[in-house]
Scaffold this active site. Structure first.
Site, mmCIF file in Angstrom:
data_model
loop_
_atom_site.group_PDB
_atom_site.id
_atom_site.type_symbol
_atom_site.label_atom_id
_atom_site.label_comp_id
_atom_site.label_asym_id
_atom_site.label_seq_id
_atom_site.Cartn_x
_atom_site.Cartn_y
_atom_site.Cartn_z
ATOM 1 N N CYS A 275 15.530 9.846 34.775
ATOM 2 C CA CYS A 275 16.038 10.126 33.423
ATOM 3 C C CYS A 275 17.485 10.601 33.394
ATOM 4 O O CYS A 275 18.352 9.912 32.865
ATOM 5 C CB CYS A 275 15.152 11.181 32.756
ATOM 6 S SG CYS A 275 13.467 10.630 32.532
HETATM 7 N N1 LIG Z 1 9.134 9.676 34.640
HETATM 8 C C1 LIG Z 1 9.577 10.552 33.761
HETATM 9 O O1 LIG Z 1 9.650 11.746 34.045
HETATM 10 C C2 LIG Z 1 9.989 10.132 32.346
HETATM 11 C C3 LIG Z 1 10.141 11.129 31.384
HETATM 12 C C4 LIG Z 1 10.495 10.769 30.090
HETATM 13 C C5 LIG Z 1 10.726 9.423 29.794
HETATM 14 N N2 LIG Z 1 10.594 8.461 30.757
HETATM 15 C C6 LIG Z 1 10.832 7.081 30.369
HETATM 16 O O2 LIG Z 1 9.599 6.395 30.260
HETATM 17 C C7 LIG Z 1 9.742 5.031 30.680
HETATM 18 C C8 LIG Z 1 8.763 4.729 31.806
HETATM 19 O O3 LIG Z 1 9.080 5.578 32.906
HETATM 20 P P1 LIG Z 1 8.066 5.842 34.105
HETATM 21 O O4 LIG Z 1 8.632 6.983 34.868
HETATM 22 O O5 LIG Z 1 6.659 5.955 33.596
HETATM 23 O O6 LIG Z 1 8.238 4.493 34.923
HETATM 24 P P2 LIG Z 1 7.292 3.948 36.109
HETATM 25 O O7 LIG Z 1 8.143 3.060 36.925
HETATM 26 O O8 LIG Z 1 6.567 5.082 36.745
HETATM 27 O O9 LIG Z 1 6.215 3.081 35.346
HETATM 28 C C9 LIG Z 1 6.514 1.917 34.666
HETATM 29 C C10 LIG Z 1 5.370 0.955 34.837
HETATM 30 O O10 LIG Z 1 5.633 -0.192 34.038
HETATM 31 C C11 LIG Z 1 5.166 -1.331 34.749
HETATM 32 N N3 LIG Z 1 5.823 -2.504 34.193
HETATM 33 C C12 LIG Z 1 7.098 -2.916 34.362
HETATM 34 N N4 LIG Z 1 7.332 -4.033 33.627
HETATM 35 C C13 LIG Z 1 6.192 -4.308 32.978
HETATM 36 C C14 LIG Z 1 5.811 -5.315 32.064
HETATM 37 N N5 LIG Z 1 6.679 -6.256 31.658
HETATM 38 N N6 LIG Z 1 4.549 -5.331 31.626
HETATM 39 C C15 LIG Z 1 3.674 -4.384 32.021
HETATM 40 N N7 LIG Z 1 3.965 -3.398 32.868
HETATM 41 C C16 LIG Z 1 5.219 -3.353 33.341
HETATM 42 C C17 LIG Z 1 5.494 -1.024 36.187
HETATM 43 O O11 LIG Z 1 4.700 -1.798 37.063
HETATM 44 C C18 LIG Z 1 5.182 0.468 36.272
HETATM 45 O O12 LIG Z 1 3.845 0.707 36.654
HETATM 46 C C19 LIG Z 1 11.211 4.875 31.063
HETATM 47 O O13 LIG Z 1 11.935 4.399 29.963
HETATM 48 C C20 LIG Z 1 11.639 6.297 31.382
HETATM 49 O O14 LIG Z 1 13.023 6.479 31.184
HETATM 50 C C21 LIG Z 1 10.200 8.794 32.034
#
Ligand SMILES: NC(=O)c1ccc[n+]([C@@H]2O[C@H](COP(=O)([O-])OP(=O)(O)OC[C@H]3O[C@@H](n4cnc5c(N)ncnc54)[C@H](O)[C@@H]3O)[C@@H](O)[C@H]2O)c1
Length: 451
Positions: A275
């Site tokens: 992030c």
């Molecule tokens: N991790 C954090 O602490 C956090 C906190 C707040 C916001 N976010 C935001 O949330 C969003 C997700 O982050 P995350 O940390 O969960 O990511 P992550 O990489 O842990 O998970 C994302 C998932 O999406 C899947 N994916 C990718 N493309 C796809 C598609 N086309 N169809 C279906 N599945 C698909 C991936 O395989 C993965 O399992 C991002 O925008 C991030 O900036 C993350």
């Protein structure tokens, strides 16, 4: 309220709505589990077949989600997972939690959102609520997501409902988790925000509705830019303190006794995680498109991005007191995850520090109980490197130990007692010792004598 909206609201209130989550990572899996716990049936969709298999077997792969919860929901028939978007046909709501990384040029990489939305569009049907949760620039929901979904011929706000609600999860935080962090919700229309608020309100304690999807998108970027800028400020203060022989950690600890108007941020080896190093650049990219030059974001990025170089200078300075060079020295990195007690090493500054040290000829190893291996593609050394196990009696084998991540399990007493030199970038070693060089703090006494 339209008949379609009223019908969906009723389904949400009675928990008959079938919910779905696209992207089952750090954000998506906890959300799917909370929806399941709230009484909904939740279907997870992910392209990663290993994650789907884990859920089908009742296993969690995210540290903040208990396997017992996944298993209980599986046993109760409340949670399933698939790689096939055809399940969207049966869903009443769908939340999108896919990655939003940066390209090498620091431009937003929207490809994950676009591909997930295109896949949903194939099965879009009247009455469904689509909520985007991925962190992104203001305008994404109405400029990117809405047109892709409306290409089906269905109209947003009338035939289907569209909202944006940023995720605020803090991995590893035992106090605040998905269910008790207030959730900001913005909708394309008042009906959209009402429906999305009802859905989230079923699983999350406090809902904060705002007037538009753009406001909700900007809220998240303000929060993360606030952190990036304040960390940049305190990192600059650490560099100043280093030059002025003042202990920045003592300064911050004393300043935070002020009961109002101050919030403590701490210096460190650089930004990490999915992030803070990334999201502010989504905002600056968008602001530049409006002809606005966002200076704070760029400046903080510059200072924070320079911290791994400062850490390497500190290592060189420490080795110098022993008449050693980085070239040929055995350097042990303690902790490669981007923050304490978690297994996530995305964007971790440890990768930069390791790469810079390796580039200057150091023999780099690392310890981290949460990260068994760093793959060649993840750092500039380009070769796979496995965590070593160093217990009591083992630190003496290294010329310098560099604490990058202050995991609680590390034996700091043994480190200080046995290692020739320790560079501490996290103030993990609270007491002064002749062989410990702390980031943003006066040199050890022994080094002063040598100088
Ligand atoms: N991790 C954090 O602490 C956090 C906190 C707040 C916001 N976010 C935001 O949330 C969003 C997700 O982050 P995350 O940390 O969960 O990511 P992550 O990489 O842990 O998970 C994302 C998932 O999406 C899947 N994916 C990718 N493309 C796809 C598609 N086309 N169809 C279906 N599945 C698909 C991936 O395989 C993965 O399992 C991002 O925008 C991030 O900036 C993350």
């Amino acid at each position: 309220m339209s008949a379609l909206a009223a019908s969906l609201l009723e389904k949400i209130k009675t928990r008959r709505a079938r919910t779905g989550v696209v992207g089952l990572g750090y954000v998506g899996l906890p959300l799917a589990v909370e929806l399941g716990k709230a009484g909904f049936h939740a279907s997870g969709i992910d392209l990663d077949a290993r994650k789907i298999q884990a859920i089908q077997e009742g296993r969690s792969y995210i540290p903040d989600v208990a396997t017992a919860d996944v298993k209980a929901l599986r046993d109760a028939g409340k949670l399933d997972a698939t790689t096939d978007f055809a399940v969207v046909r049966e869903l009443d709501t769908i939340n999108i939690c896919v990655p939003t990384p940066l390209r090498k040029t620091k431009d937003p990489d929207m490809s994950y959102i676009v591909s997930a939305v295109e896949a949903i569009a194939k099965y879009l049907h009247p009455g469904i609520l689509v909520c985007l949760e991925s962190t992104t620039y203001p305008g994404t929901t109405d400029e990117v997501v809405q047109p892709l979904l409306e290409a089906t011929g269905l109209k947003a706000g009338k035939d289907f409902f569209l909202a944006f609600s940023p995720e605020r999860v803090d991995p590893g935080n035992p106090t605040f988790q998905t269910h008790n962090v207030p959730k900001v919700v913005g909708g394309l229309t008042p009906q959209c925000v009402e429906l999305a608020s009802a859905l989230y309100g079923s699983a999350i304690e406090t809902i904060v509705p705002v007037s538009s999807t753009r406001v909700a998108e900007m809220v998240k970027l303000l929060e993360n830019t606030f952190r990036a800028v304040n960390i940049g400020l305190v990192n600059e203060l650490a560099l100043m303190c280093d030059r002025m022989n003042i202990d920045v950690w003592e300064v911050v600890d004393a300043a935070k006794t002020k009961p109002f108007g101050f919030m403590a941020f701490y210096p460190g080896p650089g930004l990490g995680g999915h992030c803070i190093p990334i999201d502010p650049f989504y905002l600056s990219w968008k602001a530049k498109q409006s002809g606005f030059d966002p200076r704070f974001i760029e400046l903080a990025g510059h200072i924070n991005g320079g911290m791994p170089h400062y850490v390497v200078d500190k290592v060189a300075e420490a080795l110098n007191t022993k008449r050693k060079a980085i070239n040929g020295s055995k350097v042990l990195i303690a902790g490669v995850a981007y923050k304490r007690d978690i297994d996530d090493m995305r964007e971790s500054p440890a990768l930069d520090v390791m790469g810079l040290l390796h580039g200057r000829g150091a023999q780099v190893s690392y310890i981290d109980p949460y990260v068994p291996e760093v793959h060649g593609r993840e750092w500039s050394g380009r070769f796979d490197i496995k965590a070593v196990e160093v217990g009591r009696g083992g630190f003496g084998a290294y010329d310098c130990v560099v604490v990058i991540t202050d995991h609680k399990v590390f034996d700091y007493d043994a480190m200080v007692a046995e290692a020739d030199l320790v560079v501490d970038t996290r103030n993990a070693i609270k007491r002064a010792a002749d062989n410990v060089f702390r980031l943003g703090a006066p040199r050890p006494e022994g080094e002063k004598a040598l100088a």
